[in-house]
Write an enzyme that holds these catalytic residues in place. Sequence first.
Site, mmCIF file in Angstrom:
data_model
loop_
_atom_site.group_PDB
_atom_site.id
_atom_site.type_symbol
_atom_site.label_atom_id
_atom_site.label_comp_id
_atom_site.label_asym_id
_atom_site.label_seq_id
_atom_site.Cartn_x
_atom_site.Cartn_y
_atom_site.Cartn_z
ATOM 1 N N CYS A 1 37.157 46.613 24.683
ATOM 2 C CA CYS A 1 37.220 46.774 23.559
ATOM 3 C C CYS A 1 38.754 47.100 23.172
ATOM 4 O O CYS A 1 39.351 47.593 24.077
ATOM 5 C CB CYS A 1 36.357 47.929 22.944
ATOM 6 S SG CYS A 1 34.591 47.696 23.242
ATOM 7 N N GLY B 1 38.236 42.181 22.159
ATOM 8 C CA GLY B 1 36.948 42.006 21.924
ATOM 9 C C GLY B 1 36.829 40.965 20.625
ATOM 10 O O GLY B 1 37.418 41.396 19.499
ATOM 11 N N ASN C 1 36.485 52.639 24.210
ATOM 12 C CA ASN C 1 36.917 51.477 25.101
ATOM 13 C C ASN C 1 36.485 51.951 26.237
ATOM 14 O O ASN C 1 37.062 52.902 26.701
ATOM 15 C CB ASN C 1 38.151 51.053 24.801
ATOM 16 C CG ASN C 1 38.573 50.185 26.051
ATOM 17 O OD1 ASN C 1 39.892 49.977 26.202
ATOM 18 N ND2 ASN C 1 37.831 49.046 26.236
ATOM 19 N N GLY C 2 35.810 51.256 27.189
ATOM 20 C CA GLY C 2 35.305 51.672 28.700
ATOM 21 C C GLY C 2 33.678 51.525 28.839
ATOM 22 O O GLY C 2 33.094 50.832 27.848
ATOM 23 N N CYS D 1 43.031 50.486 35.402
ATOM 24 C CA CYS D 1 42.485 49.092 35.985
ATOM 25 C C CYS D 1 43.569 48.171 36.127
ATOM 26 O O CYS D 1 44.173 47.784 35.195
ATOM 27 C CB CYS D 1 41.597 48.846 34.676
ATOM 28 S SG CYS D 1 41.031 47.066 34.750
ATOM 29 N N TYR E 1 44.746 40.104 33.521
ATOM 30 C CA TYR E 1 44.098 39.458 32.649
ATOM 31 C C TYR E 1 43.878 39.909 31.143
ATOM 32 O O TYR E 1 44.065 39.330 30.361
ATOM 33 C CB TYR E 1 42.664 39.024 33.263
ATOM 34 C CG TYR E 1 41.917 38.257 32.146
ATOM 35 C CD1 TYR E 1 42.078 36.871 32.030
ATOM 36 C CD2 TYR E 1 41.046 38.903 31.548
ATOM 37 C CE1 TYR E 1 41.278 36.398 31.125
ATOM 38 C CE2 TYR E 1 40.146 38.345 30.403
ATOM 39 C CZ TYR E 1 40.188 37.049 30.258
ATOM 40 O OH TYR E 1 39.468 36.265 29.370
ATOM 41 N N CYS F 1 32.588 45.162 37.622
ATOM 42 C CA CYS F 1 33.245 46.239 37.163
ATOM 43 C C CYS F 1 32.263 46.953 36.500
ATOM 44 O O CYS F 1 31.310 46.632 35.549
ATOM 45 C CB CYS F 1 34.116 45.452 36.227
ATOM 46 S SG CYS F 1 35.121 46.889 35.496
ATOM 47 N N CYS G 1 42.851 51.194 39.975
ATOM 48 C CA CYS G 1 41.455 50.857 40.252
ATOM 49 C C CYS G 1 41.502 49.223 40.528
ATOM 50 O O CYS G 1 41.950 48.399 39.787
ATOM 51 C CB CYS G 1 40.436 51.254 38.903
ATOM 52 S SG CYS G 1 38.828 50.817 39.521
ATOM 53 N N CYS H 1 36.996 45.860 41.942
ATOM 54 C CA CYS H 1 36.154 44.457 41.744
ATOM 55 C C CYS H 1 36.637 43.575 43.021
ATOM 56 O O CYS H 1 36.105 42.609 42.993
ATOM 57 C CB CYS H 1 36.452 43.771 40.401
ATOM 58 S SG CYS H 1 38.120 43.573 39.829
HETATM 59 P P1 AMP Z 1 35.688 30.816 35.988
HETATM 60 O O1 AMP Z 1 36.358 29.577 36.522
HETATM 61 O O2 AMP Z 1 34.364 30.469 35.224
HETATM 62 O O3 AMP Z 1 35.540 31.810 37.206
HETATM 63 O O4 AMP Z 1 36.708 31.546 34.908
HETATM 64 C C1 AMP Z 1 37.630 31.829 35.304
HETATM 65 C C2 AMP Z 1 38.434 32.253 34.035
HETATM 66 O O5 AMP Z 1 38.300 33.208 33.443
HETATM 67 C C3 AMP Z 1 39.967 32.548 34.082
HETATM 68 O O6 AMP Z 1 40.750 31.608 33.528
HETATM 69 C C4 AMP Z 1 40.392 34.038 33.623
HETATM 70 O O7 AMP Z 1 41.758 33.882 33.087
HETATM 71 C C5 AMP Z 1 39.107 34.255 32.640
HETATM 72 N N1 AMP Z 1 38.401 35.427 33.027
HETATM 73 C C6 AMP Z 1 38.825 36.153 33.878
HETATM 74 N N2 AMP Z 1 38.003 37.507 33.788
HETATM 75 C C7 AMP Z 1 37.525 37.408 32.350
HETATM 76 C C8 AMP Z 1 36.757 38.317 31.821
HETATM 77 N N3 AMP Z 1 36.381 39.599 32.263
HETATM 78 N N4 AMP Z 1 36.174 38.004 30.628
HETATM 79 C C9 AMP Z 1 36.717 36.852 29.979
HETATM 80 N N5 AMP Z 1 37.458 35.898 30.778
HETATM 81 C C10 AMP Z 1 37.551 36.382 31.934
#
Ligand code: AMP
Length: 473
Positions: free
Chosen positions: A2, A28, A103-104, A237, A243, A384, A435, A438
Amino acid sequence: MCGVIGVAGLNNVAELVYLGLYALQHRGQESAGIVAVDADGIARGHRGMGLVPDVFTPRVLSELPGDLAVGHTRYSTAGSSALLNAQPSLVHYHAGPLALSHNGNLTNAEPLRDDLVRRGSIFQSSSDAEVLVHLIARSEGKTPEDQIIDALQQVEGAYTLILTIGRTMYGIVDPRGFRPLVLAELNGGWVLASETCAMDIIGARPVRELEPGEWIKIEDGKVIDLPPLPLKEPHRCVFELIYFSRPDSIVFGTSVDLVRRELGRQLAREHPAPGADCVFSVPDSANAMALGFAEQSGIKLEHGLIRNHYVGRTFINPGQASRTEKVRIKFNPVREVMQGQRIVVVDDSLVRGTTSTALVRMIREAGAREVHMRLASPPITGPCYYGIDTPTREELIAATLSIEEIRQQLGVDTLGYLSLDGVLAAAGNAEGRFCHACFSGKYPTEIPQGYAKLQHHREDALMVETDLIHTRQ
Ligand code: AMP
């Protein structure tokens, strides 16, 4: 995950909060909300499902007068995706209207909620925020601050909070500091927000980031430090830097863009791709990493994939079906870049592998001769529990398959994951403050029992399409 924001001490703050939420949209996309408090202490709120500009119209914003406001953008990690779970939560409280943006993820929300229900609390939503609200309201503490402290001492896990009680605003970061919160100044008023990109959009000047365990109150135009929460080892985190946060933000005292470039350079050092003709990113999250990879390796940087910006983040829509379909809608290859080429594709992470498998197929169909996949983070082997949407172990490709098996499943010629040491070095982990559970399985809290089953399990049968919510002291 969030996004949270609060503004105090300026006219028509709802408009500023709206702009800030717009900049925090990446955190979000399921729902958005604002609660504004006017000079008489009347709080008015509006929450809705969807993107910030869809939820708020000029008319709605004009109906949220006040010089104090708190906002929220949400995607569900605890509680289902429903209007009742949209935040800020707004309730009648003995010391005035109480609004809360969280958020969290609380790791002990379930037992706390069960206990509260046994003792007579009635819940309207399945969000962690409502558990906090009940804990505060039920506390025996004498003052609101005593009650907040009492509530926080009972919860575990990740919580970055912006809270208003009457005309006072609080900013709180849990003792491990999983999620960011920045304080900024604007024309004599104050802004709290998840990331500095929300400050930039409204022209606020970042003053400092809140430390793990820190809580402050903003009252009568002044920022007052309150005694910090009992200290625990910091666990920022690291996935925020890899990302989640926007690259133009400063998060955990460091430029997200610079960290990502260094992740790319480190990746090129650990997993070079000799003989490749070009490198490109999976846009947008891996752009800076591909830049770093190209810089370090000397391989030409290209734009190989075009992303449709009108499609939300694929993971943010819960449910496997919507995720799978959206991959093709989201990316399209530039064939001229691929044809007959040996290419390196850089992505920030591999979660379920669904996006990447579809992408590799697309890249091969576009004529690539060789595909070398490089990931700027280690294999994600565990979910996570602190707010990132990677809910169950079974869904994580690296939890069950070896790297060679993943390579085969993706259909790439070579596959290279950045090591955890490489990530931490790029993130400037001098004091061991991150952290990385994951990746490493080192969870800094107790793992909630049956967590996978708890995710999104509760029915929000009472979902009502309410529009404006009002409460008066
Ligand atoms: P996948 O190939 O389905 O494992 O998706 C990988 C993609 O998901 C990568 O391009 C990441 O940028 C993106 N990604 C990683 N973690 C998350 C997350 N928690 N929520 C949304 N997208 C994510």
